[in-house]
Design an enzyme around this catalytic site. Structure first.
Site, PDB file in Angstrom:
ATOM      1  N   HIS A   2      29.055  -0.618  26.045  1.00 38.62           N
ATOM      2  CA  HIS A   2      29.651   0.733  25.670  1.00 38.62           C
ATOM      3  C   HIS A   2      29.276   1.101  24.412  1.00 38.62           C
ATOM      4  O   HIS A   2      29.223   0.303  23.329  1.00 38.62           O
ATOM      5  CB  HIS A   2      31.181   0.933  25.915  1.00 38.62           C
ATOM      6  CG  HIS A   2      31.368   0.522  27.365  1.00 38.62           C
ATOM      7  ND1 HIS A   2      32.533   0.022  27.375  1.00 38.62           N
ATOM      8  CD2 HIS A   2      30.894   0.782  28.565  1.00 38.62           C
ATOM      9  CE1 HIS A   2      32.685  -0.378  28.792  1.00 38.62           C
ATOM     10  NE2 HIS A   2      31.629   0.103  29.419  1.00 38.62           N
ATOM     11  N   LYS A  40      33.742  -0.222  14.934  1.00 45.52           N
ATOM     12  CA  LYS A  40      35.049  -0.707  15.298  1.00 45.52           C
ATOM     13  C   LYS A  40      35.327  -2.050  14.848  1.00 45.52           C
ATOM     14  O   LYS A  40      34.135  -2.871  14.319  1.00 45.52           O
ATOM     15  CB  LYS A  40      34.608  -1.306  17.145  1.00 45.52           C
ATOM     16  CG  LYS A  40      34.688   0.098  17.721  1.00 45.52           C
ATOM     17  CD  LYS A  40      34.109  -0.164  19.478  1.00 45.52           C
ATOM     18  CE  LYS A  40      33.841   0.917  20.145  1.00 45.52           C
ATOM     19  NZ  LYS A  40      33.545   0.743  21.427  1.00 45.52           N
ATOM     20  N   TYR A  96      41.284  -3.313  19.598  1.00 47.35           N
ATOM     21  CA  TYR A  96      40.405  -2.797  18.407  1.00 47.35           C
ATOM     22  C   TYR A  96      40.610  -1.562  17.851  1.00 47.35           C
ATOM     23  O   TYR A  96      41.160  -0.541  18.553  1.00 47.35           O
ATOM     24  CB  TYR A  96      38.812  -2.480  19.175  1.00 47.35           C
ATOM     25  CG  TYR A  96      38.648  -1.843  20.253  1.00 47.35           C
ATOM     26  CD1 TYR A  96      38.070  -0.625  20.371  1.00 47.35           C
ATOM     27  CD2 TYR A  96      39.033  -2.323  21.713  1.00 47.35           C
ATOM     28  CE1 TYR A  96      38.106   0.120  21.398  1.00 47.35           C
ATOM     29  CE2 TYR A  96      38.947  -1.674  22.712  1.00 47.35           C
ATOM     30  CZ  TYR A  96      38.152  -0.265  22.715  1.00 47.35           C
ATOM     31  OH  TYR A  96      38.110   0.589  23.803  1.00 47.35           O
ATOM     32  N   ASP A 139      30.036   0.595  35.028  1.00 47.33           N
ATOM     33  CA  ASP A 139      29.511  -0.246  34.249  1.00 47.33           C
ATOM     34  C   ASP A 139      28.368  -0.919  35.041  1.00 47.33           C
ATOM     35  O   ASP A 139      27.045  -1.340  34.504  1.00 47.33           O
ATOM     36  CB  ASP A 139      30.405  -1.424  33.745  1.00 47.33           C
ATOM     37  CG  ASP A 139      31.109  -1.158  32.566  1.00 47.33           C
ATOM     38  OD1 ASP A 139      30.998   0.002  32.073  1.00 47.33           O
ATOM     39  OD2 ASP A 139      31.905  -1.927  31.963  1.00 47.33           O
TER      40      ASP A 139
END
Length: 181
Positions: free
Chosen positions: A62, A72, A132, A170
């Site tokens: 992603h 991130k 995250y 996905d």
């Protein structure tokens, strides 16, 4: 804190200093001043996310596009994952290359992923709690992804089989060459 830059410029593996005694373990999982000094840039995180996954789940690959791109700082609170980052920065010497490593609640490593990279992970333990920080807010219209088994990226996920658990989204992500011809 030990900080090691990966072969993907600007992507760092961070290993905290661990203090352990008969009571257990203590470490700083994030300290803004030390973190920014170690990676050589200022980062303002604005959103924290957390997911729980069972063994065999693969999330990714992603990314967020354009003005909504996100840097991130990822870590595993419980369990173990194979973490994979793909460089999508067209002007980068490592464009289209990937980095992978295992991170876990036991090794306490985290990874800083700069803007312009795709990210995914495969859960290796019975349960994973993955957390995250993001430096930009999630914006659904800027969401993008690349299918995990893209033959051009040729990511070595280790031993995975038909029991892998993927979301429908996905499973149907485009290939790298469809996005970057």
């Amino acid at each position: 804190m030990k900080v090691t830059e990966t072969h993907l410029k600007g992507c760092f593996v961070i290993e905290p200093t661990i203090f352990q005694d008969e009571r257990g373990v203590f470490f700083e999982s994030y300290q803004k001043n030390k973190f920014e000094r170690a990676i050589g840039q200022n980062v303002t995180f604005v959103q924290d996310n957390q997911s729980t996954s069972k063994q065999g789940v693969l999330r990714g690959l992603h990314f967020q596009k354009g003005a909504h791109a996100q840097a991130k700082l990822v870590q595993v609170v419980k369990g173990e994952v194979l973490d994979v980052i793909v460089d999508l920065r067209k002007d980068s010497d490592t464009f289209g290359e990937y980095f992978k490593t295992k991170i876990s609640g036991d090794n306490h490593k985290s990874i800083f992923i700069p803007k312009g990279m795709a990210h995914g992970f495969l859960t290796l333990s019975e349960e994973v709690i993955f957390a995250y920080k993001c430096d930009n807010y999630y914006f659904s219209a800027a969401e993008g992804g690349i299918v995990y088994n893209d033959p051009d990226l040729d990511i070595d996920w280790g031993k995975i089989d038909e029991t892998i658990i993927l979301s429908e989204k996905d499973r149907n992500l485009p290939r790298f060459k469809e996005l970057y011809p």
